[in-house]
Design a protein around this motif. Structure first.
Motif, mmCIF file in Angstrom:
data_model
loop_
_atom_site.group_PDB
_atom_site.id
_atom_site.type_symbol
_atom_site.label_atom_id
_atom_site.label_comp_id
_atom_site.label_asym_id
_atom_site.label_seq_id
_atom_site.Cartn_x
_atom_site.Cartn_y
_atom_site.Cartn_z
ATOM 1 N N ASP A 1 0.819 -1.213 0.000
ATOM 2 C CA ASP A 1 0.000 0.000 0.000
ATOM 3 C C ASP A 1 0.853 1.263 0.000
ATOM 4 O OD1 ASP A 1 0.935 -0.239 2.508
ATOM 5 O OD2 ASP A 1 -0.981 -0.103 3.538
ATOM 6 N N GLY A 2 2.117 1.109 -0.334
ATOM 7 C CA GLY A 2 2.958 2.276 -0.551
ATOM 8 C C GLY A 2 3.639 2.811 0.689
ATOM 9 N N LYS A 3 3.685 2.002 1.748
ATOM 10 C CA LYS A 3 4.298 2.491 2.979
ATOM 11 C C LYS A 3 5.656 1.858 3.200
ATOM 12 C CE LYS A 3 0.161 3.499 5.649
ATOM 13 N NZ LYS A 3 -0.744 2.947 6.645
ATOM 14 N N VAL A 4 6.489 2.618 3.862
ATOM 15 C CA VAL A 4 7.751 2.069 4.340
ATOM 16 C C VAL A 4 7.681 2.065 5.871
ATOM 17 C CG1 VAL A 4 10.223 2.422 4.526
ATOM 18 C CG2 VAL A 4 9.073 2.854 2.367
ATOM 19 N N CYS A 5 7.886 0.903 6.462
ATOM 20 C CA CYS A 5 7.847 0.786 7.917
ATOM 21 C C CYS A 5 9.247 0.474 8.411
ATOM 22 C CB CYS A 5 6.914 -0.339 8.346
ATOM 23 S SG CYS A 5 5.243 -0.087 7.798
ATOM 24 N N VAL A 6 9.726 1.302 9.294
ATOM 25 C CA VAL A 6 11.040 1.067 9.872
ATOM 26 C C VAL A 6 10.844 0.681 11.335
ATOM 27 C CG1 VAL A 6 13.325 1.995 10.274
ATOM 28 C CG2 VAL A 6 11.999 2.776 8.315
ATOM 29 N N PHE A 7 11.406 -0.458 11.677
ATOM 30 C CA PHE A 7 11.319 -0.950 13.058
ATOM 31 C C PHE A 7 12.673 -0.789 13.720
ATOM 32 C CE2 PHE A 7 7.851 -3.078 10.994
ATOM 33 C CZ PHE A 7 6.905 -3.273 11.982
ATOM 34 N N ASP A 8 12.619 -0.407 14.978
ATOM 35 C CA ASP A 8 13.818 -0.561 15.789
ATOM 36 C C ASP A 8 13.387 -1.344 17.025
ATOM 37 O OD1 ASP A 8 16.096 -0.494 17.209
ATOM 38 O OD2 ASP A 8 16.459 1.669 16.990
ATOM 39 N N LEU A 9 13.807 -2.589 17.096
ATOM 40 C CA LEU A 9 13.341 -3.454 18.171
ATOM 41 C C LEU A 9 13.840 -2.969 19.526
ATOM 42 C CD1 LEU A 9 13.789 -6.899 16.440
ATOM 43 C CD2 LEU A 9 11.758 -5.479 16.579
ATOM 44 N N ALA A 10 14.955 -2.228 19.488
ATOM 45 C CA ALA A 10 15.457 -1.697 20.751
ATOM 46 C C ALA A 10 14.530 -0.617 21.285
ATOM 47 C CB ALA A 10 16.863 -1.131 20.555
ATOM 48 N N GLU A 11 13.800 0.039 20.432
ATOM 49 C CA GLU A 11 12.892 1.097 20.860
ATOM 50 C C GLU A 11 11.491 0.558 21.102
ATOM 51 O OE1 GLU A 11 13.320 4.235 21.632
ATOM 52 O OE2 GLU A 11 15.476 4.251 21.191
ATOM 53 N N ASN A 12 11.011 -0.195 20.121
ATOM 54 C CA ASN A 12 9.627 -0.633 20.197
ATOM 55 C C ASN A 12 9.526 -2.012 19.547
ATOM 56 O OD1 ASN A 12 6.868 -0.992 19.988
ATOM 57 N ND2 ASN A 12 6.493 1.211 19.701
ATOM 58 N N LYS A 13 9.065 -2.964 20.336
ATOM 59 C CA LYS A 13 9.018 -4.336 19.832
ATOM 60 C C LYS A 13 7.691 -4.664 19.152
ATOM 61 C CE LYS A 13 10.750 -5.741 23.903
ATOM 62 N NZ LYS A 13 11.595 -4.588 24.212
ATOM 63 N N TYR A 14 6.760 -3.730 19.125
ATOM 64 C CA TYR A 14 5.440 -4.033 18.570
ATOM 65 C C TYR A 14 5.065 -3.158 17.381
ATOM 66 C CZ TYR A 14 5.501 -6.071 23.191
ATOM 67 O OH TYR A 14 5.880 -6.776 24.299
ATOM 68 N N GLU A 15 5.520 -1.947 17.441
ATOM 69 C CA GLU A 15 5.101 -0.997 16.410
ATOM 70 C C GLU A 15 6.330 -0.494 15.663
ATOM 71 O OE1 GLU A 15 1.940 0.329 15.839
ATOM 72 O OE2 GLU A 15 1.180 -1.246 17.167
ATOM 73 N N PRO A 16 6.139 -0.136 14.425
ATOM 74 C CA PRO A 16 7.250 0.497 13.711
ATOM 75 C C PRO A 16 7.514 1.881 14.290
ATOM 76 C CG PRO A 16 5.292 0.466 12.342
ATOM 77 C CD PRO A 16 4.980 -0.347 13.553
ATOM 78 N N ILE A 17 8.757 2.273 14.378
ATOM 79 C CA ILE A 17 9.026 3.623 14.878
ATOM 80 C C ILE A 17 8.852 4.652 13.763
ATOM 81 C CG2 ILE A 17 10.519 2.932 16.781
ATOM 82 C CD1 ILE A 17 12.868 3.729 14.993
#
Lengths: 695, 122
Positions: free
Chosen positions: A611-627
């Motif tokens: 759907d045209g999104k880029v999701c960046v995760f940082d597991l050190a910051e948030n383990k459930y949601e993309p930051i």
């Protein structure tokens, strides 16, 4: 009966004069006893005027015999009144002679028109014209005379007749007196009835042609220059003569001289400038300079801009769109592969093809640099759509390419040719399905470069670059159900069922960062297998968790047993390659086209969704949601994503053929300060597993 | 001293004369050899060039010593051959700067002492 009659006898002699004989029959009423006849009607016809038989006064009384007598008259054209015996004196013969020509012309009626020519000033003529004249036939009058009526000047006023006397001359005189003295007015003054149509206006139309090209030319003629020219010419001729015996070189030399005489425009051709390497280099530099000017703001952002809001919200990050790369030629293609160069931080290649089965065509490989977003540095056209690309980690100019038709090829940017360096032969080991991924491996023991490819035909194949050819070895066939050792009977049963030959469609793979032989394979069925090059019949482990096609699997750069997978079932899962169940799972609410670990941090990864999104995760910051979850394109699906190995730049490609570069904000590229990256991830995983982190 | 000087000068002049004489004869000799057209610069089509050179040669040979007539002749011939507005210059020494239509210029030497310029400009 009111009429004015005047006679005019057009007989030359005019001796008879005018004769008018008009009998008014009524005047004879009294003489005759015809009145009784009228009363015969009697009866119902009383109201009618009585019929009266009129007889002329001098009518002959004839007997019955006389009435019945037949008289024969012959009518001819001779005028009986014309004198028959006109004698004229003939002066030549001095004697009277009877003229034989008697004029028999009698004019019965003559009528002059009312009209006169406007411009004619004719007071006299007008009178003649105005006069209405009638001619009583003199031929009729004599006939009456013959019958005994005699000539009579008639002009008898009839009942109520106030007729003018028929004296023509008197009447004419009267009229002449009445006539106005001035020039006669023409009361019938006609005007011409011509009609005029509009005339089209004249138009002028002209064009200027370009004048023929001109040039100025100047020189000075003097004796010594002429002399020099001749001497030089003679010297050259002598040279040519000297060369001529040695070969045809002399003639060539002469020709060259001819060419020199011709002004330089003669030899000007299009293909000169870009074949000249020096000029080409200069042109490339100029082009880059132009681009740098055009995209100066972006370049400044790329270098210096940091999102200030990161300071305020430490657990959120953002992506700053930088350049967009769109090659005019590939507008209708999808970005099917993205790969950064392993050495040059600004250089990457894009593979163009199509994921749509019904819309296949030739593919392209374009090499872009961040320094020139407007046009690719190089461009290769392939017969089939490009599906995968990989830069060799050591030989930076080598690109392995997997195509939609199942073939693989190796291109080298150092080669000047437009074709591939190696290409798999159509028969030898070619995949029968699109090659979804290619990956270079370390050179083998003989020092030959080699790479692996995976295709939905269920095979993972190793390709070795020999001197002249591409050698292939099937590493593994992805059987759907591969159990442990089976009895011979079971095997036969499996063959009968056709199970043995139903292979899983491989869609992606990734190699373990340290152990060369180990790799994981994602399949279209949703399963992930851990395989080894050593065992080509058996999976080391089978990971189950995805329900739909797995689009990408990636090993972590720091923690070597951890890998991540992206799937069409909207989920991203984190795995330990020793455990069959996923450690973590993230739902992104859309098909995940590709996923990539950040090269700088063990806990950061980015996913591109349909759907045209880029999701960046940082597991050190948030383990459930993309930051960071950011809409990058509208109305397009993101297909691929790639981290630059050196710079905080992310590339995403979409199915409209566009590649967008994004700058990661400071929060997205945090590195751990004290402990190393592998430990950081390990701790998080331990937490996720419900254990306490260990240092 | 003056005499000596003058004689010396004369001798020098003599020498110079003698020195000049030798090349002079050589010059004459070579001038005879120079009796061919030498195209210096020409951007015409090959066919036209050959024809134009021929015209120049005929015109100059037809009017020996009469440059004006030769130039007139060349101009007329060229006009007839390929349209109006040709210009021709024939002479032993002159300088020029002309504007000409591209591919319509002929600059040649002839006979060892003549420069002929033919160009088209309208």
């Amino acid at each position: 009966m009111k009429s004015v009659r005047r006679t005019k006898v057009a007989i030359e002699s005019a001796t008879l004069g005018r004769t008018a004989s008009t009998h008014s029959l009524r005047s004879a009423n009294g003489d005759e006893a015809g009145g009784g006849g009228g009363g015969g009607g009697g009866g119902g016809d009383d109201w009618l005027p009585p019929k009266v038989l009129l007889k002329p006064p001098g009518q002959l009384q004839l007997t019955e015999a006389e009435l019945n007598e037949e008289l024969t008259r012959i009518l001819n054209a001779n005028n009986p009144h014309a004198p028959q015996n006109i004698a004229r004196f003939n002066h030549r013969e001095r004697v009277f002679k009877a003229s034989p020509n008697v004029d028999h012309l009698v004019v019965h009626f003559e009528f002059d028109g009312y009209l006169s020519y406007k411009n004619v000033d004719d007071s006299a003529g007008g009178a003649a014209v105005r006069r209405e004249e009638s001619v009583m036939a003199p031929a009729g009058a004599p006939a009456a005379a013959e019958s005994g009526a005699g000539e009579r000047e008639a002009g008898v006023p009839a009942a109520g007749g106030d007729a003018a006397p028929d004296a023509g001359e008197e009447k004419a005189k009267e009229e002449e007196e009445k006539k106005p003295k001035g020039p006669l007015r023409n009361q019938f003054n006609f005007s011409e009835r011509a009609s005029q149509t509009t005339n089209n206006p004249y138009r002028e139309r002209w064009t200027n042609t370009e004048p023929p090209p001109q040039r100025t030319f100047s020189d000075t003629v003097n004796q010594w220059s002429i002399f020099d020219a001749y001497i030089e010419d003679q010297l050259q001729k002598e040279k040519a003569k000297a060369k001529a015996p040695a070969g045809g070189a002399g003639a060539k030399g002469a020709k060259d001289e001819d060419k020199q005489n011709i002004l330089p425009t003669e030899t000007h051709a299009e293909d000169v400038y870009y074949k000249n390497t020096d000029l080409r280099r200069a042109l490339i530099i100029i082009e880059r300079m132009a681009n740098q000017n055009t995209f100066d703001e972006i370049a400044q952002d790329y270098k210096y801009y940091e999102d200030a809001s990161d300071e305020l919200t430490p657990s959120k990050g953002s992506l700053l769109p930088l350049w967009k790369f769109l090659c005019e030629k590939e507008k209708r293609k999808q970005v099917t592969a993205l790969c950064w160069n392993s050495k040059f931080s600004d250089f990457f290649t894009v593979g163009y093809g199509s994921y749509d089965f019904s819309n296949q065509g030739p593919g392209m490989i374009a090499g872009f640099t961040l320094k020139n977003p407007s046009y690719p540095e190089f461009l290769y056209v392939t017969d089939s759509g490009v599906m995968s690309l990989d830069f060799h980690p050591q030989h930076h100019s080598m690109i392995a390419v997997g195509l939609y038709d199942g073939s693989v090829a190796v291109y080298s940017m150092q080669e000047k040719s437009d074709g591939p360096l190696f290409k798999s032969a159509p028969k030898a080991g070619k995949h029968t399905d699109p090659v979804w991924q290619v990956c270079w491996q370390k050179d083998d023991l003989d020092g030959n470069a080699n790479f692996f490819s995976i295709s939905t035909d269920g095979r993972v194949t190793q390709w070795t670059l020999l001197k002249t050819e591409l050698n292939h070895t099937d590493v593994i066939k992805l059987r759907l159900e591969m159990k442990g050792p089976q009895g011979p009977g079971e095997l036969d049963a499996a063959i009968d069922d056709g199970q043995l030959f139903s292979l899983a469609g491989g869609s992606c793979f990734d190699f373990h960062k340290n152990l060369d032989h180990l790799f994981v394979v994602g399949t279209e069925e949703g399963k992930i297998f851990k395989c080894s090059k050593e065992y080509n019949n058996q999976y080391l482990l089978s990971f189950e968790g995805h329900q739909m096609s797995v689009y990408a699997v990636r090993y972590n750069h720091f923690h070597h047993s951890i890998f991540i997978s992206a799937s069409a079932d909207w989920s991203v899962k984190l795995w330990d390659h020793d455990e069959a169940k996923p450690i973590m799972s993230f739902d992104l609410n859309s098909s995940v086209g590709d996923i990539a670990w950040a090269p700088y941090s063990s806990t950061v990864f980015a996913a591109a969704t349909a759907d045209g999104k880029v999701c960046v995760f940082d597991l050190a910051e948030n383990k459930y949601e993309p930051i960071s979850e950011q809409q990058v394109v509208r109305k397009a699906k993101l297909t691929h994503i790639a981290f630059n190995p050196f710079e905080p730049v992310l590339l995403v490609g979409d199915d409209k053929g566009q590649v967008i570069s994004l700058k990661l904000s400071p929060n997205l590229r945090k590195k751990s300060k004290e402990d190393d990256e592998a430990t950081k991830l390990r701790n998080i995983i331990l937490i996720a597993k419900g254990q306490s982190p260990t240092d | 001293m003056a005499d000596i000087g003058s004689t010396a000068n004369l001798a020098a002049a003599d020498k110079g004369a003698a020195g000049a004489a030798a090349p002079g004869t050589d010059d004459k000799e070579s001038k005879r050899n120079f009796n061919y057209p030498l195209v210096k610069i020409c951007d015409m089509a090959e066919e036209l060039r050959v024809e134009a050179v021929d015209m120049v040669v005929t015109a100059v040979e037809k009017h020996p010593g009469n440059f004006e007539a030769a130039a007139q002749n060349i101009k007329e011939l060229m006009d007839k051959r390929c349209g109006n507005s040709w210009h021709a210059v024939v002479g032993e020494g002159y300088g020029f700067e002309v504007t000409h239509e591209m591919r319509n210029l002929l600059y040649m030497y002839f006979g060892g002492n003549l420069g002929v310029l033919v160009w088209k400009a309208s």
